[in-house]
Design a protein around this motif. Structure first.
Motif, PDB file in Angstrom:
ATOM      1  N   GLN A 269       0.820  -1.211   0.000  1.00 53.82           N
ATOM      2  CA  GLN A 269       0.000   0.000   0.000  1.00 53.82           C
ATOM      3  C   GLN A 269       0.857   1.264   0.000  1.00 53.82           C
ATOM      4  N   ILE A 272       2.105   1.741  -3.500  1.00 57.20           N
ATOM      5  CA  ILE A 272       1.027   2.223  -4.375  1.00 57.20           C
ATOM      6  C   ILE A 272       0.770   3.709  -4.134  1.00 57.20           C
ATOM      7  N   ASN A 273       0.686   4.119  -2.852  1.00 59.08           N
ATOM      8  CA  ASN A 273       0.464   5.538  -2.531  1.00 59.08           C
ATOM      9  C   ASN A 273       1.584   6.408  -3.097  1.00 59.08           C
ATOM     10  N   SER A 274       2.809   5.917  -2.986  1.00 58.31           N
ATOM     11  CA  SER A 274       3.954   6.672  -3.510  1.00 58.31           C
ATOM     12  C   SER A 274       3.896   6.762  -5.029  1.00 58.31           C
ATOM     13  N   ALA A 275       3.445   5.676  -5.673  1.00 61.70           N
ATOM     14  CA  ALA A 275       3.326   5.679  -7.139  1.00 61.70           C
ATOM     15  C   ALA A 275       2.276   6.692  -7.596  1.00 61.70           C
ATOM     16  N   VAL A 276       1.161   6.782  -6.857  1.00 63.95           N
ATOM     17  CA  VAL A 276       0.107   7.747  -7.201  1.00 63.95           C
ATOM     18  C   VAL A 276       0.635   9.177  -7.056  1.00 63.95           C
ATOM     19  N   THR A 277       1.323   9.436  -5.943  1.00 64.39           N
ATOM     20  CA  THR A 277       1.908  10.771  -5.730  1.00 64.39           C
ATOM     21  C   THR A 277       2.920  11.100  -6.815  1.00 64.39           C
ATOM     22  N   ALA A 279       3.043   9.857  -9.851  1.00 69.26           N
ATOM     23  CA  ALA A 279       2.356  10.058 -11.125  1.00 69.26           C
ATOM     24  C   ALA A 279       1.786  11.473 -11.210  1.00 69.26           C
ATOM     25  N   THR A 280       1.258  11.973 -10.072  1.00 72.36           N
ATOM     26  CA  THR A 280       0.748  13.347 -10.033  1.00 72.36           C
ATOM     27  C   THR A 280       1.857  14.338 -10.362  1.00 72.36           C
TER      28      THR A 280
END
Length: 430
Positions: A269, A272-277, A279-280
């Motif tokens: 998790q 995943i959170n780091s990947a979303v950040t 990507a932003t």
């Protein structure tokens, strides 16, 4: 400026005024500019998008984001706060001093203001209020102190400036230590004199030598993280990119096997959170690069440079004008977009005024860091306001004394370039 330049500017500002996400504003303006103001195929724009993200320099940003999320999920943040408390919490205003020191320590690892606000605000704001500290002081302190996350290296803003200017990233990092330490020192002095005669503030008992030793022993592995990052970079053991990866691996090992404050099931998790950040961040970089490519093809930076040089002849006046402009820009635009868009515009002017590029990179970073806590778009204002259940106006008033301190430091570093550049030059970064 030509009519085309004004039309592009109005399109960009109009999009931003309608609360369209920044990256969409940049993409949309770039697409319209390519379609109506150039004869270049739109395919070049898509190539620009790919090339902007296919940049090895961005790896360091992505891994420092991951490192910050690991620390937030584990107990490294808590142990850093305990170390800061042991150092100063027994002084008048000591808990506030501990807050700014903890922000400095966390910022020396995460490189992000938002990550610092989120990680430390939830800890420090309730603690300060419970110990009798005024709410305005508490919110002002914990809204502005996280700016140290992008001033003290590693800094996302500095990494991006280095990427677009090709100045030494290690040398640029070294310029950030002096303003970071100055801000911490001045905030600590402000807290001391503000609370030295206030009896209603709860003073922590001075810890014994044994208690202090225990706290530092517990926080040893946490404190070693910035030591490993900077020691490795400046000793030449590894590059800044490699340091980010080493920091992540080290943080995972410490949290999983030494502190045992994280479970293997959480790793997925956190990643995943780091990947979303990440990507932003990447999509903003891509949008800003496309818009910057349009500006370059239209020779807009060159025309702006000619206009500025015809109106301003003094380096001091130029730096004052840049500070004012960047402070205003910081009110409406995040540090990533502003650096990627304005950096290429300002760089051609620096040689004309004999301004060191590393010096200007620091000035730009500090200005845009202040933007995190200035209305109407200051992200930190909204985060601390949500934690304390206060509106934007209340938090904006609370930050004023602390913004004044940071602007004072900004003026010092603006007009004392030799002091700022002494450390990088001593380490061989000219």
């Amino acid at each position: 400026m030509q009519l085309n330049d004004l039309i592009l500017l109005l399109i960009l500002l109009g999009c931003m005024a309608t609360y369209i996400p920044v990256f969409m504003c940049l993409f949309f303006t770039a697409v319209l500019g390519f379609l109506f103001f150039t004869d270049i195929p739109l395919l070049l724009l898509f190539q620009t998008i790919f090339r902007s993200m296919d940049n090895f320099a961005l790896v360091v940003v992505l891994f420092f984001i991951l490192c910050g999320n690991i620390m937030t999920a584990g107990s490294i943040v808590e142990k850093l706060i305990k170390v800061a408390n042991a150092m100063v919490s027994w002084l008048p205003g000591g808990l506030g001093m501990a807050g700014v020191l903890a922000c400095g320590l966390f910022g020396a690892i995460s490189g992000s203001t938002v990550a610092t606000v989120v990680a430390l605000g939830g800890f420090m704001i309730p603690a300060l209020l419970e110990n009798g500290y005024p709410e305005k002081y508490t919110l002002g302190l914990m809204t502005t102190s996280p700016n140290l996350g992008v001033i003290i290296p590693p800094s996302i803003g500095m990494i991006l400036f280095s990427m677009i200017s090709n100045v030494s990233l290690e040398g640029l990092f070294l310029t950030g230590f002096l303003p970071g330490v100055l801000i911490m020192l001045l905030v600590c002095l402000y807290s001391y004199f503000f609370f030295r005669n206030k009896k209603e503030i709860v003073r922590m008992p001075m810890p014994s030598f044994k208690e202090t030793l225990v706290v530092f022993k517990e926080g040893f592995w946490s404190l070693m993280l910035p030591v490993i990052i900077f020691g490795g970079i400046f000793s030449g053991v590894f590059t800044a990119n490699e340091a980010a990866v080493v920091a992540c691996v080290y943080a995972f090992i410490v949290e999983l096997f030494i502190h045992k404050s994280m479970k293997l099931s959480q790793v997925k998790q956190i990643t995943i959170n780091s990947a979303v950040t990440s990507a932003t961040l990447l999509i903003i970089v891509a949008g800003a690069t496309c818009f910057g490519r349009l500006l370059t093809l239209e020779s807009i930076p060159g025309r702006i440079t000619e206009t500025v040089l015809s109106a301003i002849t003094s380096p001091a006046v130029f730096l004052i004008a840049m500070n004012i402009l960047l402070l205003i820009v910081g009110m409406f635009m995040d540090i990533i977009s502003a650096t990627m868009i304005l950096g290429p515009v300002f760089l051609p002017m620096l040689n004309a005024f004999d301004i060191n590029w590393m010096h200007f990179g620091l000035i730009m970073t500090v200005n845009l860091a202040i933007g995190y806590c200035t209305p109407p778009m200051g992200v930190s204002l909204y985060i601390t306001g949500a934690i304390a259940n206060r509106d934007l106006i209340y938090v904006s008033k609370a930050v004023l004394p602390f913004i004044a301190i940071q602007i004072f430091v900004l003026l010092l570093i603006t007009f004392l370039p030799d002091v700022v550049l002494w450390f990088p030059r001593m380490m061989g970064f000219n």
